[in-house]
Write an enzyme that holds these catalytic residues in place. Sequence first.
Site, mmCIF file in Angstrom:
data_model
loop_
_atom_site.group_PDB
_atom_site.id
_atom_site.type_symbol
_atom_site.label_atom_id
_atom_site.label_comp_id
_atom_site.label_asym_id
_atom_site.label_seq_id
_atom_site.Cartn_x
_atom_site.Cartn_y
_atom_site.Cartn_z
ATOM 1 N N LEU A 207 7.021 18.465 -7.192
ATOM 2 C CA LEU A 207 5.681 18.202 -6.693
ATOM 3 C C LEU A 207 4.661 18.400 -7.805
ATOM 4 O O LEU A 207 3.640 17.722 -7.846
ATOM 5 C CB LEU A 207 5.354 19.117 -5.510
ATOM 6 C CG LEU A 207 5.755 18.601 -4.122
ATOM 7 C CD1 LEU A 207 7.277 18.542 -3.990
ATOM 8 C CD2 LEU A 207 5.173 19.510 -3.028
ATOM 9 N N THR A 244 -0.813 21.328 -3.269
ATOM 10 C CA THR A 244 0.037 21.371 -4.470
ATOM 11 C C THR A 244 -0.812 21.704 -5.690
ATOM 12 O O THR A 244 -0.439 22.548 -6.518
ATOM 13 C CB THR A 244 0.772 20.032 -4.672
ATOM 14 O OG1 THR A 244 1.661 19.816 -3.578
ATOM 15 C CG2 THR A 244 1.569 20.037 -5.970
ATOM 16 N N GLU A 248 -0.598 24.970 -8.151
ATOM 17 C CA GLU A 248 -0.343 24.853 -9.591
ATOM 18 C C GLU A 248 -1.522 25.359 -10.418
ATOM 19 O O GLU A 248 -1.330 25.980 -11.466
ATOM 20 C CB GLU A 248 -0.025 23.408 -9.950
ATOM 21 C CG GLU A 248 1.213 22.840 -9.271
ATOM 22 C CD GLU A 248 2.495 23.594 -9.569
ATOM 23 O OE1 GLU A 248 2.519 24.388 -10.538
ATOM 24 O OE2 GLU A 248 3.470 23.408 -8.831
ATOM 25 N N ASP A 267 5.147 40.052 -8.117
ATOM 26 C CA ASP A 267 4.228 39.019 -8.590
ATOM 27 C C ASP A 267 3.045 39.619 -9.343
ATOM 28 O O ASP A 267 2.078 38.911 -9.647
ATOM 29 C CB ASP A 267 3.738 38.148 -7.434
ATOM 30 C CG ASP A 267 2.881 38.928 -6.436
ATOM 31 O OD1 ASP A 267 2.864 40.170 -6.509
ATOM 32 O OD2 ASP A 267 2.240 38.294 -5.576
ATOM 33 N N VAL A 269 0.782 41.624 -8.402
ATOM 34 C CA VAL A 269 -0.421 41.758 -7.582
ATOM 35 C C VAL A 269 -0.161 42.855 -6.551
ATOM 36 O O VAL A 269 0.877 42.860 -5.889
ATOM 37 C CB VAL A 269 -0.776 40.432 -6.882
ATOM 38 C CG1 VAL A 269 -1.974 40.607 -5.969
ATOM 39 C CG2 VAL A 269 -1.061 39.346 -7.917
ATOM 40 N N THR A 272 -0.237 41.860 -2.261
ATOM 41 C CA THR A 272 0.653 40.866 -1.652
ATOM 42 C C THR A 272 1.976 41.554 -1.355
ATOM 43 O O THR A 272 2.596 42.115 -2.256
ATOM 44 C CB THR A 272 0.879 39.670 -2.593
ATOM 45 O OG1 THR A 272 1.363 40.147 -3.849
ATOM 46 C CG2 THR A 272 -0.409 38.911 -2.810
ATOM 47 N N GLN A 275 8.322 40.191 -0.995
ATOM 48 C CA GLN A 275 9.113 39.341 -0.116
ATOM 49 C C GLN A 275 10.358 38.877 -0.841
ATOM 50 O O GLN A 275 10.404 38.846 -2.076
ATOM 51 C CB GLN A 275 8.300 38.166 0.414
ATOM 52 C CG GLN A 275 7.928 37.089 -0.590
ATOM 53 C CD GLN A 275 7.095 35.972 0.048
ATOM 54 O OE1 GLN A 275 6.083 36.214 0.686
ATOM 55 N NE2 GLN A 275 7.548 34.733 -0.127
ATOM 56 N N ASP A 308 1.663 22.384 3.180
ATOM 57 C CA ASP A 308 0.217 22.425 2.954
ATOM 58 C C ASP A 308 -0.526 22.962 4.173
ATOM 59 O O ASP A 308 -1.476 23.744 4.053
ATOM 60 C CB ASP A 308 -0.301 21.021 2.622
ATOM 61 C CG ASP A 308 -0.097 20.667 1.162
ATOM 62 O OD1 ASP A 308 0.692 21.362 0.485
ATOM 63 O OD2 ASP A 308 -0.715 19.691 0.702
#
Length: 872
Positions: A207, A244, A248, A267, A269, A272, A275, A308
């Site tokens: 994508l 998308t 990005e 990640d 952060v 968050t 997971q 999305d």
Amino acid sequence: MKNRLHSFAMRTILVTALFASFLSAHSQARLSDGQVVRKCGTMENLERLKALDPELEVRMSEIEKQTRDLISSSSIMKGNDPITNGTIYKIPVVVHIVYNTSSQNITDAQVQSQITVLNEDYRRLNADKSNTPSAFSSVAADAEIEFCLATVSPSGGATTGIIRKSTSSTSFIDDDKVKYSSSGGDDAWPASSYLNLWVCNLGGGLLGYAQFPGGASATDGVVINYQYFGRGGSAGAPYDLGRTATHEVGHWFNLHHIWGDANCGDDLVSDTPTQQTSNYGCPGFPHTTCSNGSNGDMFMNYMDYTDDGCMNMFSLGQKSRMRALFGTSGARVSILSSGGCGGSSTPAYCSANGNSVAYEYINNVTLNTINNTTGATSGGYANYTSTSTSLAKSSAYTISLKPGFVSSSYTEYFKVYIDYNNNMDFSDAGEDVYTSSGSSSTVSGSFTIPSAAITGTVRMRVMMSDSPISSSCGSYNYGEVEDYSINITTGSSSSCGLPSALSATSITSSSATLNWGSVSGASSYNVKYKPTSSSTWTNTTSTSTSKSVSGLSASTQYEFQVQAVCSVTGSFSASSYFTTSGSSTSTSNTVQVGTGTGTVYANPYGTYYMDERVQYILTQSELAAAGFTSSNSYIKSLAFYATSSSGQIMNGFTIRVRHTTATSFGSSSFLSSSNMTTVYSGNPVVTASAWNTYNFSTAFQYNGTDNLLVEICWSNSSYTSNSYVQYTATSSYRTLYYRADAGSAGVCGNTTGTQSYNRPNIKMVFSSTAAKSSGSRMMEDFSAPEYFITNLAVYPNPASSDVSLTFSVEAGVDMKISVMDMLGRMVMDKKYSAAEGANTISMDVSSFNEGIYILTINDDKNSEKRRLIISR
């Protein structure tokens, strides 16, 4: 901040699994019901760029440190730091539409819809923000970042911010070819001033993909498949809402995937939840993994892989990461002053002035058509940017500077800067174009406009002071500053075009005739040629449309370019390629220095530590005694015999060589690494009970009289048990090594180490030519291979669903690709027909269990191995 799973815990994992069959390079990732799922190529592209640029990881580490420091500072936590004080950061965007069919040439309206989506999502003005679960709404963030289509071009002219480029390429992949006009794409605008978005037909099920901060400016930006760009038009469900690009661009702002690209990963952060892996479709809330509590995954975050329509938020922690890029000396701070979003086309440069012009001032500046005579200016600064002259790239010019005095004369110092890349400062290499010595009269000096300068209007700053000048900014006691405009041109004119119809004829193993078409008005031609594997050009000239060159290496691919010389010199043409024939007289011999049977782990495979640097001195007498002959002066490869293997990937394993007169390490200091040639760079896995051979990307020619200095450096992000190699005890020619848990290749710059008397046995292949292929095999376990598998990369690694395998071969050949588990059982054995040059293979591993494997690619003459981790 979430903690990573310590890699020691992985040491005892022995998992068996069946491996998936290969997909074609253009197959798409799909759910079980056949729906195409989100596939982002950012991490794969990052691994490829790291393999091409060993310093990238260092730059990214520095950016990461600055990000951590800014986020952890008390001022930011209080909310009164410039990074989080409510300032709206505006990002100029240029959209490069690279199309092969009319359907790929999307409309202006679809482009504008994408800019609208970015503004909605980054300002939290999106209509679906109400779908954010109440458990996460308290950390949902307005990033206070906005986007505009550029209205001012790099040259200062008007633009729509949309560039359309027709291409013969039917599709692109995540190899950055879409970012270069020379490969069917479109060149980037200056990354310091614009966010480049490329829209094209992406293959491989992609994508989109992005480049993290710290990468090369020529490839900086984001690539989006035209089928998933903006709203309406060509955008197709379930990726038809423009998310998308939101995802990005998040990578471009230094955000990682929310699962940290690892099983229950980090990640970077704090707010968050951890997971397990990527989410697809639109999970029901809560969706719990990794014991992350009653709220579960933040799957509606833009940095997950959901549809999305399921994405609707960034977090406050992600906001801080993004905005940290715009702190003092931040990686993307220059874009804020680009002027690309409109207003005055004159950039906002730092101020500079002399505090007093009561005694001296700049009286005259002469450069090409500029001849500006002035008196003293109140405030010690004069803006003459309305005065300009045109200067051509690669051309030399002389600037003359005259001081003026109110009464008595004094010794004055001049300094001239030109902002060649138009990034609104004068601090880049080469932009300090002239510095005078002290004088009370007119001074002058020459400089050449670099070919890499942008085409268009840039600023020149002329400074004069009664003492030497050290900076282009700030105030000083006595003197004056004047700014001018310079219009940089390509150096070509209508009467001096680009040479075309390049070809090579009469090709032998050591010579060729280079040919090109005549250019009207050309008085002569500049010609440059080089092996495609080299960065060094050989330059020559011709007064005709051909040039015979000799001294070439057999069985080697070359490229050449031609430049027409007129009253104004033109640009060099695109490259044309040819390959010399093989040499029937090529010879080679194997040299082994050291035959001891002891085993040692200290170097070069001491994988208990994450990083290592090691140097060896091989003396001329040792090499001669081992069988070196002057008729075979090119070193093609070296090898170490490993008695055991940890299975650890040797990330960034780099070998460099140079001549040296030193005979030993007299202290703990490493010898200078200047002028060393990088002959190998890769990510190999050590094979036990075998010679581990590293085939050089470029043969190194040994002069036969000096000693050789060999340096090896590598960097990992995790620990494992050591691999061992055979060594010979020596008192005269010790090894110097340094190993530490530095991470991010920091150890490679270390200047001191520890001497060892246990130097590993080393084998080298010497040949009479620099050509990559050899006329005969030297021995079964150590030979000069025929095809040379190079640039092998497996990414992402660890992987959860899809894996890409990239490599290059010198000629088309049938390969065998096999995978073994850690118990030595073959779980896959498959044939693949490789084409000459670069190859890309995709593997689907989504339906298989976690485990550690050794992947081998073999052409029956040589092989390369990589460790592959399946992790979810």
